[in-house]
Write an enzyme that holds these catalytic residues in place. Structure first.
Site, PDB file in Angstrom:
ATOM      1  N   SER A 102       0.846  -1.189   0.000  1.00  0.00           N
ATOM      2  CA  SER A 102       0.000   0.000   0.000  1.00  0.00           C
ATOM      3  C   SER A 102       0.892   1.254   0.000  1.00  0.00           C
ATOM      4  O   SER A 102       1.726   1.425  -0.872  1.00  0.00           O
ATOM      5  CB  SER A 102      -0.961  -0.038   1.182  1.00  0.00           C
ATOM      6  OG  SER A 102      -1.991   0.916   1.049  1.00  0.00           O
ATOM      7  N   LYS A 154     -22.084  17.571   7.290  1.00  0.00           N
ATOM      8  CA  LYS A 154     -20.967  17.673   8.232  1.00  0.00           C
ATOM      9  C   LYS A 154     -20.833  16.472   9.157  1.00  0.00           C
ATOM     10  O   LYS A 154     -19.805  16.297   9.796  1.00  0.00           O
ATOM     11  CB  LYS A 154     -21.106  18.944   9.074  1.00  0.00           C
ATOM     12  CG  LYS A 154     -20.762  20.219   8.344  1.00  0.00           C
ATOM     13  CD  LYS A 154     -19.310  20.240   7.893  1.00  0.00           C
ATOM     14  CE  LYS A 154     -18.350  20.342   9.062  1.00  0.00           C
ATOM     15  NZ  LYS A 154     -16.948  20.426   8.611  1.00  0.00           N
TER      16      LYS A 154
END
Length: 285
Positions: A102, A154
């Site tokens: 990764s 949010k």
């Protein structure tokens, strides 16, 4: 400078010893580098990287042992290495230890050549986001959670609320963009060395022996043997490190920390440790 003066000497007087600076980039890749647990970030590695490239040597050797972590920090470290390699006209030789997966593999492709042990783990070219959901926990323990926002999105993916399909779709769209950036970087750096394999960019990982077939690494071997073969038997390896006193390591020198500051840092350290353990565990380490 040493090499310049060495060339001015009579040939019989010249030193034949080549010293190669070595950087160890070992650990998970986390923003900020962590206060109580060592990890990799641009902030924690920039000084050592620049110190190594300032060394009078024909190449820089980088030892990598990382299961990944932050894609942003991975790319920032990658870019700093490549920028300095171009600026100083230095070859970068990367050596994988247990794993370069990764984000760890993203840093590895900063190398002009990548070497690994046959049993090293490489690849995992993908993006993952992991979390937990506790939608019923607070109700069971008699706690009411109150969240007030300005902006309807949010509080997306709030772990204390049921998961919404549209929130997951938004997250996956972000992941795809990050994944495409990663893929483009691998293709740019590895080029025609890469084998046309349908699994290459799916997030799978392999031993370096298979990675060699896929074009993810250039050769199998260890740092000492490769460098001595490349630069001569008298080649010396010099590990480049940053100053690490007790106060410098934890960022305490010249700063004032309250008890809440220390408690918060310790709590963050526990979270970082759990995240780090999960990253290593993916590769059986």
């Amino acid at each position: 400078m040493k090499r310049f003066f060495n060339r001015l000497l009579p040939k019989s007087w010249r030193s034949t010893v080549v010293t190669i600076p070595v950087i160890r980039l070992h650990g998970t890749i986390l923003p900020g580098g962590g206060q109580f647990r060592p990890s990799l970030s641009l902030a924690s590695t920039a000084g050592v990287i620049e110190k190594a490239f300032a060394f009078d040597a024909p190449a820089i050797a980088i030892s990598i042992n990382s299961p990944g972590g932050s894609p942003v920090q991975s790319r920032l470290i990658f870019k700093r290495i490549r920028d300095l390699a171009s600026e100083k006209n230095k070859k970068v030789l990367v050596f994988v230890e247990d794993v370069a997966a990764s984000g760890g593999y993203m840093i590895a492709i900063a190398g002009d050549e990548i070497f690994a042990d046959p049993s090293s783990i490489v690849g995992s070219i993908g993006v993952v986001s992991a979390s937990f959901g506790f939608p019923d926990l607070l109700k069971k323990i008699g706690v009411e959670r109150r969240v007030h926002t300005a902006g309807q999105n949010k509080a997306v993916l709030d772990p204390f609320k049921p998961e919404k399909k549209e929130d997951v779709e938004r997250l996956k769209a972000l992941q795809l963009e990050v994944h495409e950036t990663f893929i483009d970087l691998v293709k740019e750096r590895r080029g025609t060395k890469l084998k046309d394999d349908p699994d290459l960019f799916t997030g799978l990982f392999w031993t370096a022996k298979k990675g060699l077939e896929l074009g993810l690494v250039d050769a199998l071997g260890d740092m000492r043997s490769v460098l001595k073969t490349r630069f001569g038997e008298k080649t010396q390896l010099k590990l480049i490190t940053a100053p690490r006193g007790l106060f410098g390591r934890f960022g305490l020198f010249g700063s004032r920390f309250s008890a809440p500051d220390i408690a918060a840092a310790a709590a963050n350290g526990i979270i970082d440790a759990a995240e780090e353990r999960a990253l290593w565990a993916r590769f059986g380490l």
